[in-house]
Motif scaffolding. Structure first.
Motif, short mmCIF file in Angstrom:
data_model
loop_
_atom_site.label_atom_id
_atom_site.label_comp_id
_atom_site.label_asym_id
_atom_site.label_seq_id
_atom_site.Cartn_x
_atom_site.Cartn_y
_atom_site.Cartn_z
N LEU A 35 0.99 -0.96 -0.24
CA LEU A 35 -0.12 -0.24 -0.53
C LEU A 35 0.66 1.69 0.62
CD1 LEU A 35 -3.05 -0.96 2.86
CD2 LEU A 35 -2.80 -1.30 0.31
N ILE A 36 0.50 2.15 -0.93
CA ILE A 36 1.04 3.95 -0.92
C ILE A 36 0.50 4.61 -0.63
CG2 ILE A 36 2.93 4.99 -1.95
CD1 ILE A 36 3.96 2.47 -3.12
N GLN A 37 0.13 5.04 0.50
CA GLN A 37 -0.57 6.36 0.10
C GLN A 37 -2.30 5.62 0.50
OE1 GLN A 37 0.71 9.36 -2.25
NE2 GLN A 37 0.57 10.81 -0.63
N GLY A 38 -2.61 4.50 1.02
CA GLY A 38 -3.70 4.25 0.96
C GLY A 38 -4.02 3.13 -0.16
N ARG A 39 -3.16 2.77 -1.28
CA ARG A 39 -3.48 2.28 -2.63
C ARG A 39 -2.35 0.77 -2.75
NH1 ARG A 39 -2.73 6.85 -6.90
NH2 ARG A 39 -4.24 5.04 -7.82
N ASN A 40 -3.78 0.03 -2.58
CA ASN A 40 -3.08 -1.05 -3.23
C ASN A 40 -2.62 -1.27 -4.79
OD1 ASN A 40 -2.95 -3.57 -4.02
ND2 ASN A 40 -4.69 -4.87 -2.53
N ILE A 41 -0.93 -1.02 -5.16
CA ILE A 41 -0.54 -0.76 -5.98
C ILE A 41 -0.09 -1.95 -6.99
CG2 ILE A 41 0.85 1.31 -5.80
CD1 ILE A 41 3.29 -1.00 -5.24
N ALA A 42 -0.51 -3.05 -6.40
CA ALA A 42 -1.07 -4.01 -7.00
C ALA A 42 -2.29 -4.43 -7.61
CB ALA A 42 -1.10 -5.81 -6.09
N ARG A 43 -3.28 -3.45 -7.64
CA ARG A 43 -4.76 -3.33 -8.17
C ARG A 43 -4.36 -2.29 -9.28
NH1 ARG A 43 -9.26 -3.43 -3.76
NH2 ARG A 43 -8.53 -5.86 -3.00
N LEU A 44 -3.42 -1.09 -9.54
CA LEU A 44 -3.29 -0.60 -10.50
C LEU A 44 -2.74 -1.28 -11.71
CD1 LEU A 44 -1.17 2.26 -8.67
CD2 LEU A 44 -3.62 2.03 -8.76
N SER A 45 -3.80 -1.01 -12.40
CA SER A 45 -3.26 -1.37 -14.24
C SER A 45 -1.86 -0.53 -14.57
CB SER A 45 -3.94 -0.53 -14.91
OG SER A 45 -4.48 0.57 -15.13
N ASP A 46 -1.42 -0.75 -16.25
CA ASP A 46 0.07 -0.53 -16.15
C ASP A 46 -0.18 1.06 -16.27
OD1 ASP A 46 1.29 -2.74 -15.86
OD2 ASP A 46 1.03 -3.28 -17.54
N SER A 47 -2.23 1.59 -16.63
CA SER A 47 -2.14 2.97 -17.19
C SER A 47 -2.29 4.00 -16.41
CB SER A 47 -3.09 3.04 -18.37
OG SER A 47 -3.90 2.64 -16.71
N LYS A 48 -2.50 3.71 -14.32
CA LYS A 48 -2.23 4.34 -13.87
C LYS A 48 -0.92 4.64 -13.34
CE LYS A 48 -6.90 5.11 -13.55
NZ LYS A 48 -7.73 3.31 -13.68
N ILE A 49 -0.14 3.03 -13.48
CA ILE A 49 1.40 3.80 -12.55
C ILE A 49 2.25 4.87 -12.99
CG2 ILE A 49 3.92 2.65 -12.59
CD1 ILE A 49 2.27 -0.18 -12.92
N PRO A 50 1.58 6.14 -14.33
CA PRO A 50 2.73 7.00 -14.30
C PRO A 50 1.78 7.92 -13.49
CG PRO A 50 2.46 5.71 -16.94
CD PRO A 50 1.74 4.98 -15.59
N TYR A 51 0.21 8.12 -13.21
CA TYR A 51 -0.22 8.88 -12.39
C TYR A 51 0.55 8.46 -10.58
CZ TYR A 51 -2.96 9.51 -16.03
OH TYR A 51 -3.65 9.92 -17.83
N LEU A 52 0.61 7.49 -10.23
CA LEU A 52 1.01 7.07 -9.16
C LEU A 52 2.01 7.71 -8.83
CD1 LEU A 52 1.35 5.56 -6.47
CD2 LEU A 52 2.24 3.60 -7.40
N ARG A 53 3.39 7.93 -9.97
CA ARG A 53 4.80 7.74 -9.81
C ARG A 53 4.65 9.23 -9.72
NH1 ARG A 53 7.30 3.67 -14.68
NH2 ARG A 53 7.37 1.86 -13.14
N ARG A 54 3.98 10.52 -10.26
CA ARG A 54 3.99 11.33 -10.11
C ARG A 54 4.00 12.31 -8.79
NH1 ARG A 54 -0.03 14.15 -14.40
NH2 ARG A 54 0.76 13.26 -16.49
N ASN A 55 3.83 11.33 -7.78
CA ASN A 55 3.86 11.61 -6.50
C ASN A 55 5.21 10.65 -5.56
OD1 ASN A 55 2.64 13.42 -4.60
ND2 ASN A 55 1.76 11.87 -3.45
N LEU A 56 6.17 10.34 -6.28
CA LEU A 56 7.20 9.45 -6.25
C LEU A 56 8.11 10.58 -6.82
CD1 LEU A 56 6.31 5.88 -6.42
CD2 LEU A 56 6.26 6.93 -4.59
#
Length: 218
Positions: free
Chosen positions: A60-81
């Protein structure tokens, strides 16, 4: 901020890179990840910024289960990393200003806001006089400071650094860690994989020690 529950990663089914990792990193922490070569330090960081996927367990990163993220959503997660690598990974054909501004342009930030943010982070890392220089004209320490500026220009909640001083001498390494400490004081959670025991002991921050893919102290 970051939670791992019984996480394992296999590159070879007989030799897991990480085995049954459970840990928690809180908002505003400064954490070192240490261990011998092959202990799993880089793999642990790659799982956090989704360069690799866990084979078992939950992250979990900031409460989000990253295993459930599709490949298309990963760039949005990385904007906070923000991520800093040992070999800088700067674009050699672009100036330092252009290297740092690149991710902001991709996100559609206005030119005025890009200019404000880029010069702010350049000043933060002491490179405001190098904005028009190309990477080849910078020393190793300056290139790493530019890479840090690029990693924090999006104002990420989490900064990940994988052996950020591996190619630098002691004095340059101290400078880099002082910059990372300053970034942490401003509120960013910082996670650093390093072999540099001398600086780690001097900074007196939390240490996650890995050996053969397992946490041996935390």
């Amino acid at each position: 901020m970051i939670q791992m529950f019984h996480v394992s990663k296999y590159y070879d089914k007989n030799f897991p890179a990480l085995r049954d990792i459970s840990l928690e990193i809180n908002k505003g922490d400064f954490v070192f990840v240490m261990g011998p070569s092959g202990a799993g330090k880089s793999t642990l960081l790659k799982l956090i910024f989704c360069a690799e996927r866990a084979d078992e367990g939950q992250i979990l990163i900031q409460g989000r289960n990253i295993a459930r993220l599709s490949d298309s959503k990963i760039p949005y997660l990385r904007r906070n990393l923000g991520v800093v690598f040992q070999d800088y990974k700067l674009l050699q054909s672009r100036t330092i200003y252009e290297n740092i501004a690149f991710s902001l342009k991709v996100c559609g930030v206005s030119n005025n806001e890009i200019k404000r943010r880029v010069y702010f982070v350049l000043k933060q890392v002491g490179l405001e006089h190098k904005s028009d220089s190309f990477p080849i004209r910078l020393s190793g320490g300056e290139q790493q400071r530019a890479a840090i500026a690029r990693a924090i220009v999006n104002e990420p909640a989490i900064l990940i650094a994988d052996e950020p001083t591996g190619n630098l001498d002691y004095n340059m390494s101290v400078e880099i860690f002082e910059i990372l400490k300053d970034i942490n004081v401003r509120g960013t959670t910082v996670i650093v994989a390093t072999h540099n025991r001398e600086i780690v002991s001097k900074m007196q921050r939390r240490i996650i020690s890995l050996d053969k893919g397992k946490i041996v102290s935390n």
